[in-house]
Design a protein around this motif. Structure first.
Motif, PDB file in Angstrom:
ATOM      1  N   LEU A 162       0.823  -1.207   0.000  1.00 24.63           N
ATOM      2  CA  LEU A 162       0.000   0.000   0.000  1.00 24.63           C
ATOM      3  C   LEU A 162       0.863   1.265   0.000  1.00 24.63           C
ATOM      4  O   LEU A 162       0.572   2.221  -0.728  1.00 24.63           O
ATOM      5  N   ILE A 163       1.895   1.261   0.815  1.00 26.36           N
ATOM      6  CA  ILE A 163       2.778   2.427   0.874  1.00 26.36           C
ATOM      7  C   ILE A 163       3.475   2.640  -0.468  1.00 26.36           C
ATOM      8  O   ILE A 163       3.528   3.764  -0.991  1.00 26.36           O
ATOM      9  N   GLU A 164       4.008   1.579  -1.022  1.00 28.61           N
ATOM     10  CA  GLU A 164       4.715   1.687  -2.297  1.00 28.61           C
ATOM     11  C   GLU A 164       3.789   2.210  -3.400  1.00 28.61           C
ATOM     12  O   GLU A 164       4.186   3.056  -4.204  1.00 28.61           O
ATOM     13  N   GLU A 165       2.570   1.725  -3.414  1.00 26.40           N
ATOM     14  CA  GLU A 165       1.615   2.102  -4.466  1.00 26.40           C
ATOM     15  C   GLU A 165       1.154   3.552  -4.335  1.00 26.40           C
ATOM     16  O   GLU A 165       0.970   4.252  -5.332  1.00 26.40           O
ATOM     17  N   THR A 166       0.988   4.020  -3.120  1.00 23.98           N
ATOM     18  CA  THR A 166       0.367   5.335  -2.908  1.00 23.98           C
ATOM     19  C   THR A 166       1.354   6.444  -2.558  1.00 23.98           C
ATOM     20  O   THR A 166       0.990   7.623  -2.563  1.00 23.98           O
ATOM     21  N   SER A 167       2.605   6.105  -2.258  1.00 22.03           N
ATOM     22  CA  SER A 167       3.560   7.105  -1.784  1.00 22.03           C
ATOM     23  C   SER A 167       3.818   8.260  -2.752  1.00 22.03           C
ATOM     24  O   SER A 167       4.140   9.363  -2.294  1.00 22.03           O
ATOM     25  N   PRO A 168       3.676   8.094  -4.073  1.00 21.64           N
ATOM     26  CA  PRO A 168       3.875   9.265  -4.935  1.00 21.64           C
ATOM     27  C   PRO A 168       2.815  10.342  -4.760  1.00 21.64           C
ATOM     28  O   PRO A 168       3.000  11.483  -5.200  1.00 21.64           O
ATOM     29  N   PHE A 169       1.690  10.000  -4.107  1.00 24.19           N
ATOM     30  CA  PHE A 169       0.553  10.911  -4.067  1.00 24.19           C
ATOM     31  C   PHE A 169       0.134  11.344  -2.663  1.00 24.19           C
ATOM     32  O   PHE A 169      -0.324  12.469  -2.462  1.00 24.19           O
ATOM     33  N   VAL A 170       0.221  10.452  -1.686  1.00 21.63           N
ATOM     34  CA  VAL A 170      -0.354  10.712  -0.365  1.00 21.63           C
ATOM     35  C   VAL A 170       0.442  11.785   0.376  1.00 21.63           C
ATOM     36  O   VAL A 170       1.672  11.767   0.402  1.00 21.63           O
ATOM     37  N   LYS A 171      -0.280  12.722   1.006  1.00 18.60           N
ATOM     38  CA  LYS A 171       0.334  13.804   1.769  1.00 18.60           C
ATOM     39  C   LYS A 171       0.276  13.551   3.275  1.00 18.60           C
ATOM     40  O   LYS A 171       0.928  14.253   4.039  1.00 18.60           O
ATOM     41  N   ASN A 172      -0.525  12.579   3.695  1.00 21.80           N
ATOM     42  CA  ASN A 172      -0.615  12.274   5.126  1.00 21.80           C
ATOM     43  C   ASN A 172      -1.024  10.821   5.327  1.00 21.80           C
ATOM     44  O   ASN A 172      -2.068  10.401   4.845  1.00 21.80           O
ATOM     45  N   TYR A 173      -0.176  10.067   6.012  1.00 25.42           N
ATOM     46  CA  TYR A 173      -0.497   8.698   6.415  1.00 25.42           C
ATOM     47  C   TYR A 173      -0.854   8.687   7.892  1.00 25.42           C
ATOM     48  O   TYR A 173      -0.073   9.150   8.734  1.00 25.42           O
TER      49      TYR A 173
END
Length: 334
Positions: free
Chosen positions: A62-73
């Motif tokens: 999940l992190i690898e897939e979304t890391s280019p976009f997510v601003k807050n985990y």
């Protein structure tokens, strides 16, 4: 009369910093565990340590897939993240691959904030929120069964001291779930946590189970108004608060009757955030939003852009098909 658009979801969203792309939400809740070392009466009625933890391979995917976009985990939702055995490894992995402008946050009951853990969280620039539901030992431990009021206060003081040199928006915070037994203690809680060095405070309602919900009366409105004034006067950050109590809406520094406004209660949460449970189930939002799909055998972005997700986004703001859970959401003044 004027349009009233303020809502608590927008308050929370302000911290994320804006969406990068429509391909992915700006804020992602990863419920890395549903297990907890205490049980809060409005959340569960027994200790729950059943191994309900998100597998590391699902987490890293999940992190690898979304890391280019997510601003807050947000590495939490319904459990205690600090009981996860490889919690530190997960935080380090997120920090390795996330955007430079992405923040990482957790919410904790505060019992496991050892000196070593506090140093780790501070060194990794993790934003920490401590759930804090009473101004005295009796109230606190009645609500948060199995907790220890003195220990949480001591840990909170140590945590705030460790983060003393960071800017206020990155400082540790507390969050109060307002309910019958503590709705008259908000000001006392603010005074207590200020004495412990805490610079941020947020609060919101318990509405399920209904027997714990606060009484939406004049006393509650005045208590929140006094608390908000105290927070302002002491240069603290009131990062989250209810913008509606019954027929009254927050305006400036007090509540005014809704007859003065045209109320906008549209929800944008499913356009900017999503919550993923430990087992891969995806939900519209962190506040008990509708189930969307499971990502055990598919990518999250596939679900985010799916027909099912778009249909639910429309239903959230439809008078004819609004999900039951959304009808009573205090986050967007419903």
């Amino acid at each position: 009369m004027k349009y009233y658009t303020n809502n608590s979801y927008n308050q929370m969203q302000a911290y994320s910093g804006g969406q990068v792309s429509l391909e992915c939400p700006e804020k992602l809740y990863l419920d890395i565990t549903q297990d907890c070392n205490i049980y809060c009466r409005m959340c569960r009625d027994v200790f729950s340590m059943n191994g309900k933890t998100m597998p590391y391979d699902l987490f890293s995917r999940l992190i690898e897939e979304t890391s280019p976009f997510v601003k807050n985990y947000s590495l939490f939702n319904s459990g205690e993240p600090l009981i996860v055995k490889d919690f530190r490894e997960r935080v380090d992995y997120v920090n390795t691959v996330k955007r430079n402008d992405c923040t990482v946050e957790i919410s904790t009951n505060g019992l496991l904030l050892t000196d070593d853990m506090i140093n780790f969280l501070c060194s990794r620039e993790v934003k920490v929120c401590v759930s804090f539901d009473g101004a005295d030992k009796e109230t606190f431990e009645k609500i948060r069964c199995g907790a220890n009021f003195e220990k949480v206060c001591d840990n909170l003081h140590k945590l705030s001291s460790a983060y003393a040199n960071v800017s206020i928006e990155k400082a540790p915070s507390i969050y109060v779930t307002i309910q019958k037994d503590n709705q008259n203690q908000l000001l006392k809680i603010a005074e207590l946590i200020n004495s412990l060095g805490v610079r941020q405070m947020g609060y919101g309602f318990v509405n399920i189970p209904s027997e714990y919900a606060p009484d939406m009366n004049d006393n509650l409105r005045m208590e929140i108004e006094k608390t908000a004034l105290y927070i302002d006067d002491n240069k603290m950050l009131n990062y989250l608060y209810p913008t509606r109590i019954g027929d009254y809406l927050w305006w400036g520094n007090k509540y005014i009757h809704k007859s003065n406004f045209l109320l906008d209660n549209h929800c944008t949460a499913p356009l900017a955030s999503a919550s993923i449970r430990y087992d891969g189930d995806v939900f519209l939002c962190c506040n008990g939003g509708e189930y969307v799909d499971n990502i055990s055998d598919k990518s999250f972005l596939e679900v985010w852009q799916s027909k099912r997700f778009n249909e639910l986004r429309a239903e959230v703001n439809s008078q004819d098909s609004i999900p039951h859970k959304c009808k009573q959401c205090w986050w967007v003044n419903r």
